[in-house]
Design an enzyme around this catalytic site. Sequence first.
Site, PDB file in Angstrom:
ATOM      1  N   ARG A 287      21.795  14.753  36.096  1.00  0.00           N
ATOM      2  CA  ARG A 287      21.657  13.655  37.051  1.00  0.00           C
ATOM      3  C   ARG A 287      20.237  13.093  36.945  1.00  0.00           C
ATOM      4  NH1 ARG A 287      24.968  13.381  41.473  1.00  0.00           N
ATOM      5  NH2 ARG A 287      23.892  11.386  41.752  1.00  0.00           N
TER       6      ARG A 287
ATOM      7  N   ARG B 177      23.447   5.357  49.165  1.00  0.00           N
ATOM      8  CA  ARG B 177      24.698   6.132  49.288  1.00  0.00           C
ATOM      9  C   ARG B 177      25.322   5.743  50.620  1.00  0.00           C
ATOM     10  NH1 ARG B 177      25.952  12.457  48.330  1.00  0.00           N
ATOM     11  NH2 ARG B 177      25.966  11.594  46.218  1.00  0.00           N
TER      12      ARG B 177
ATOM     13  N   ASP C 127      37.212  17.985  41.408  1.00  0.00           N
ATOM     14  CA  ASP C 127      36.252  17.714  42.482  1.00  0.00           C
ATOM     15  C   ASP C 127      36.872  18.250  43.770  1.00  0.00           C
ATOM     16  OD1 ASP C 127      34.129  16.703  43.979  1.00  0.00           O
ATOM     17  OD2 ASP C 127      34.797  14.615  43.893  1.00  0.00           O
TER      18      ASP C 127
ATOM     19  N   HIS D  18      31.359   6.650  41.991  1.00  0.00           N
ATOM     20  CA  HIS D  18      30.123   7.446  41.891  1.00  0.00           C
ATOM     21  C   HIS D  18      29.604   7.333  40.451  1.00  0.00           C
ATOM     22  CE1 HIS D  18      27.089  10.214  42.865  1.00  0.00           C
ATOM     23  NE2 HIS D  18      27.763  11.342  42.961  1.00  0.00           N
TER      24      HIS D  18
HETATM   25  N1   CP Z   1      27.253  15.349  42.916  1.00  0.00           N
HETATM   26  C1   CP Z   1      26.558  14.809  43.931  1.00  0.00           C
HETATM   27  O1   CP Z   1      26.447  13.576  44.048  1.00  0.00           O
HETATM   28  O2   CP Z   1      25.987  15.704  44.770  1.00  0.00           O
HETATM   29  P1   CP Z   1      25.234  15.416  46.140  1.00  0.00           P
HETATM   30  O3   CP Z   1      26.301  14.997  47.143  1.00  0.00           O
HETATM   31  O4   CP Z   1      24.601  16.714  46.502  1.00  0.00           O
HETATM   32  O5   CP Z   1      24.247  14.317  45.940  1.00  0.00           O
HETATM   33  N1  NVA Z   2      34.224  13.195  46.120  1.00  0.00           N
HETATM   34  C1  NVA Z   2      33.065  13.763  46.743  1.00  0.00           C
HETATM   35  C2  NVA Z   2      31.892  13.713  45.814  1.00  0.00           C
HETATM   36  C3  NVA Z   2      30.626  14.310  46.344  1.00  0.00           C
HETATM   37  C4  NVA Z   2      29.470  14.199  45.397  1.00  0.00           C
HETATM   38  C5  NVA Z   2      32.763  13.032  48.036  1.00  0.00           C
HETATM   39  O1  NVA Z   2      32.805  11.798  48.053  1.00  0.00           O
HETATM   40  O2  NVA Z   2      32.527  13.703  49.044  1.00  0.00           O
END
Ligand code: CP
Ligand code: NVA
Length: 308
Positions: free
Chosen positions: A294, A107, A225, A134
């Site tokens: 997930r 990530r 989101d 994502h």
């Molecule tokens: N939805 C998601 O990726 O959540 P986290 O940021 O908690 O991993």
């Molecule tokens: N759009 C959000 C998603 C988090 C899972 C971010 O990138 O912060």
Amino acid sequence: MRHFLDLHTTDAGELRAMIDAARAMKTARAGRPRGALDDDQPLSGRMVALIFEKPSTRTRISFDMGVRQMGGQTMVLSGADMQLGHGETIADTARVLSRYVDLIMLRTFEEATLHEMAEHASVPVINGLTNRSHPCQIMADILTYEEHRGPIGGRKVVWSGDGNNVCASFLHAAGQFGFDFTFTGPPTLDPEPGFVAEARAKGVRVEIERDPMRAVAGADLVVTDTWVSMHDPQSARERRHNQLRPYQVTEALMAAAKPDALFMHCLPAHRDEEATSAVMDGPHSVIFDEAENRLHAQKAILRWCLGV
Ligand code: CP
Ligand code: NVA
């Protein structure tokens, strides 16, 4: 080498097979304690590195649990604590990690970091979120939709809010799984035109509609989101809130969709900002199924990457 970097760059048939495998694996362990091992142990002897340059709850825990259920081991690493965060190149990090582990989940911020890791690693790399996409989240969301409502092909998905990284992966999925996609939000926060064009070229209907009420007419699924993502500057917060407030998902907005429409949010949510608590906790909402899925979706992705 099978990297899982994005939905639009992964074969559509392979994506479908991963969703079906995820569903079968979920069914096979239904009712067992969370920590119970799966009957088969396809990741036995495998070590997976989970690297986070941004915070995470779901991604961190679901990958860790998934690997363990399949008999593998994990190490959860913070980018800031590695030499990566202190000037060692991504390419060298990739080469070094490839001598220790069997798979890398990353990530990060810039998509280029992910691609550089994949280019120089000799083990599979999975995208655990970048500023731009994502994909693991949307695999879980497809699984969730289909568990509740059957095949997603031909359905209408409406995204209300910021055309961000999660929105981008939904657009990628529209082209690959064959569903229609409508974006509703302010013009300054539109999804990338290239992603829109690419989905359209795959034969699905993609619309941009500024009026959220009109956008959700006939919707099978409404998604939103956070208004401010992890990579967005905090200085943009107030402006984004002002721009996005008309796109909040409310009970009135859900009532304008199909009666059996589902509501999704990848979480974490800012309750009563992008969606009201009444919607998040209401009859259309499947947000916690998404979170659970997930785990199951990523187990299928891990197996696909490793060919096991
Ligand atoms: N939805 C998601 O990726 O959540 P986290 O940021 O908690 O991993
Ligand atoms: N759009 C959000 C998603 C988090 C899972 C971010 O990138 O912060």
